[in-house]
Write a protein that holds these residues in place. Sequence first.
Motif, mmCIF file in Angstrom:
data_model
loop_
_atom_site.group_PDB
_atom_site.id
_atom_site.type_symbol
_atom_site.label_atom_id
_atom_site.label_comp_id
_atom_site.label_asym_id
_atom_site.label_seq_id
_atom_site.Cartn_x
_atom_site.Cartn_y
_atom_site.Cartn_z
ATOM 1 N N UNK A 150 0.840 -1.191 0.000
ATOM 2 C CA UNK A 150 0.000 0.000 0.000
ATOM 3 C C UNK A 150 0.875 1.242 0.000
ATOM 4 N N UNK A 151 0.607 2.163 -0.900
ATOM 5 C CA UNK A 151 1.312 3.446 -0.955
ATOM 6 C C UNK A 151 2.829 3.216 -1.013
ATOM 7 N N UNK A 152 3.578 3.681 -0.024
ATOM 8 C CA UNK A 152 5.025 3.430 -0.025
ATOM 9 C C UNK A 152 5.327 1.933 -0.081
ATOM 10 N N UNK A 153 4.457 1.149 0.544
ATOM 11 C CA UNK A 153 4.640 -0.301 0.534
ATOM 12 C C UNK A 153 4.530 -0.919 -0.839
ATOM 13 N N UNK A 154 3.931 -0.203 -1.814
ATOM 14 C CA UNK A 154 3.905 -0.746 -3.176
ATOM 15 C C UNK A 154 5.315 -0.834 -3.741
ATOM 16 N N UNK A 155 6.168 0.117 -3.353
ATOM 17 C CA UNK A 155 7.560 0.059 -3.788
ATOM 18 C C UNK A 155 8.287 -1.102 -3.120
ATOM 19 N N UNK A 156 7.994 -1.313 -1.833
ATOM 20 C CA UNK A 156 8.613 -2.420 -1.098
ATOM 21 C C UNK A 156 8.180 -3.756 -1.692
ATOM 22 N N UNK A 157 6.877 -3.897 -1.941
ATOM 23 C CA UNK A 157 6.354 -5.156 -2.479
ATOM 24 C C UNK A 157 6.840 -5.408 -3.901
ATOM 25 N N UNK A 158 6.912 -4.359 -4.713
ATOM 26 C CA UNK A 158 7.368 -4.526 -6.094
ATOM 27 C C UNK A 158 8.839 -4.915 -6.137
ATOM 28 N N UNK A 159 9.646 -4.266 -5.320
ATOM 29 C CA UNK A 159 11.053 -4.645 -5.252
ATOM 30 C C UNK A 159 11.229 -6.086 -4.821
ATOM 31 N N UNK A 160 10.440 -6.514 -3.835
ATOM 32 C CA UNK A 160 10.497 -7.903 -3.373
ATOM 33 C C UNK A 160 10.084 -8.853 -4.491
ATOM 34 N N UNK A 161 9.065 -8.460 -5.262
ATOM 35 C CA UNK A 161 8.590 -9.304 -6.361
ATOM 36 C C UNK A 161 9.645 -9.473 -7.448
ATOM 37 N N UNK A 162 10.486 -8.462 -7.630
ATOM 38 C CA UNK A 162 11.579 -8.576 -8.603
ATOM 39 C C UNK A 162 12.634 -9.550 -8.089
ATOM 40 N N UNK A 163 12.958 -9.447 -6.809
ATOM 41 C CA UNK A 163 13.996 -10.313 -6.232
ATOM 42 C C UNK A 163 13.502 -11.736 -6.023
ATOM 43 N N UNK A 199 12.688 4.550 -4.617
ATOM 44 C CA UNK A 199 11.502 3.705 -4.756
ATOM 45 C C UNK A 199 10.872 3.785 -6.152
ATOM 46 N N UNK A 200 11.537 3.298 -7.185
ATOM 47 C CA UNK A 200 11.034 3.401 -8.565
ATOM 48 C C UNK A 200 10.011 2.309 -8.911
ATOM 49 N N UNK A 201 8.766 2.502 -8.531
ATOM 50 C CA UNK A 201 7.744 1.469 -8.710
ATOM 51 C C UNK A 201 7.478 1.189 -10.189
ATOM 52 N N UNK A 202 7.225 2.233 -10.965
ATOM 53 C CA UNK A 202 6.880 2.031 -12.375
ATOM 54 C C UNK A 202 8.014 1.352 -13.141
ATOM 55 N N UNK A 203 9.228 1.679 -12.798
ATOM 56 C CA UNK A 203 10.377 1.047 -13.465
ATOM 57 C C UNK A 203 10.477 -0.427 -13.120
ATOM 58 N N UNK A 204 10.276 -0.752 -11.859
ATOM 59 C CA UNK A 204 10.470 -2.138 -11.414
ATOM 60 C C UNK A 204 9.300 -3.050 -11.764
ATOM 61 N N UNK A 205 8.074 -2.501 -11.846
ATOM 62 C CA UNK A 205 6.934 -3.358 -12.114
ATOM 63 C C UNK A 205 6.996 -3.942 -13.526
ATOM 64 N N UNK A 206 7.788 -3.349 -14.391
ATOM 65 C CA UNK A 206 7.977 -3.910 -15.730
ATOM 66 C C UNK A 206 8.712 -5.244 -15.689
ATOM 67 N N UNK A 207 9.368 -5.537 -14.559
ATOM 68 C CA UNK A 207 10.140 -6.769 -14.426
ATOM 69 C C UNK A 207 9.382 -7.862 -13.677
#
Length: 274
Positions: A150-163, A199-207
């Motif tokens: 959620x909110x800032x956590x979307x960046x945390x979750x997206x980064x985790x999803x990449x890793x 916290x680059x969400x849009x960049x990381x969600x592409x991965x």
Amino acid sequence: MRMVLLRGLPAVILIVLLLIALAWVFQRRVIYFPDRFTPPLPPSARAVVLHTVDGLELAAWSVPPPPDVTDRRTAVLVAHGNGGSRSGRMPLATALAGRGLTVLLLDYRGYGGNPGSPTEQGLAHDADAARSYLIGEAGFAADRLIYFGESLGTAVATGLAVRHPPAGLLLRSPFTDLAAAGSVRYPFLPLRALLRDRFPVAERVTQVKAPTIVVYGSADSIVPPSQSRAVADAAANLTQAIVVPNAGHNDRTFLDGPELLAAVESLAAAVGCS
């Protein structure tokens, strides 16, 4: 008149430089707003300890399905926003547990009585520790994990999803990156040059290859809906983009409202967690 203006120019420049210097030094104080007190454990939750790679022990809560609900052996890892603590997300955890899902409410370093101070890298370590707990001590299969940010956590979750790819990813009110989100409140600061945490969400969600759902409110004044839509457009495997009419960033509907719960159910079904 022109000479008077020129004479005042150095003072103006000095003030601007001072503001920029203060923004650099104290930036994390206006990014993270933790509730630092240890919240009381609710009767339906279990206290767990997460171990980070940099040596911290973090308190978190696991909320399992109640005894009268079939356990779907699927876990939802919740990465909350930049304010409060895990206690404020109990309505979400209770609602999802009532649907047979186990919920892990992660609290970051510096939040909810936890040691340390929040940073982008630190929050990444915290999310890794939460996942490690779920697939280790809690015994969940990696393909039965859903990340909820959620909110800032979307960046945390997206980064985790990449890793560490999950079964599914749900992003609630995501921003494209922290500088873009911050510019809404601080349009006069050169945030892209200043920010240490990006916290680059849009960049990381592409991965992210996992099925992804984006949920946001049409009346969000903190994260512009256009940014959430941009994240949805960038997602490599978007399942749904759900706009909640007239909903603001912190409205109760984003804790246990019907649109949000239906989105989690839809994602769980899409990844075979029915």
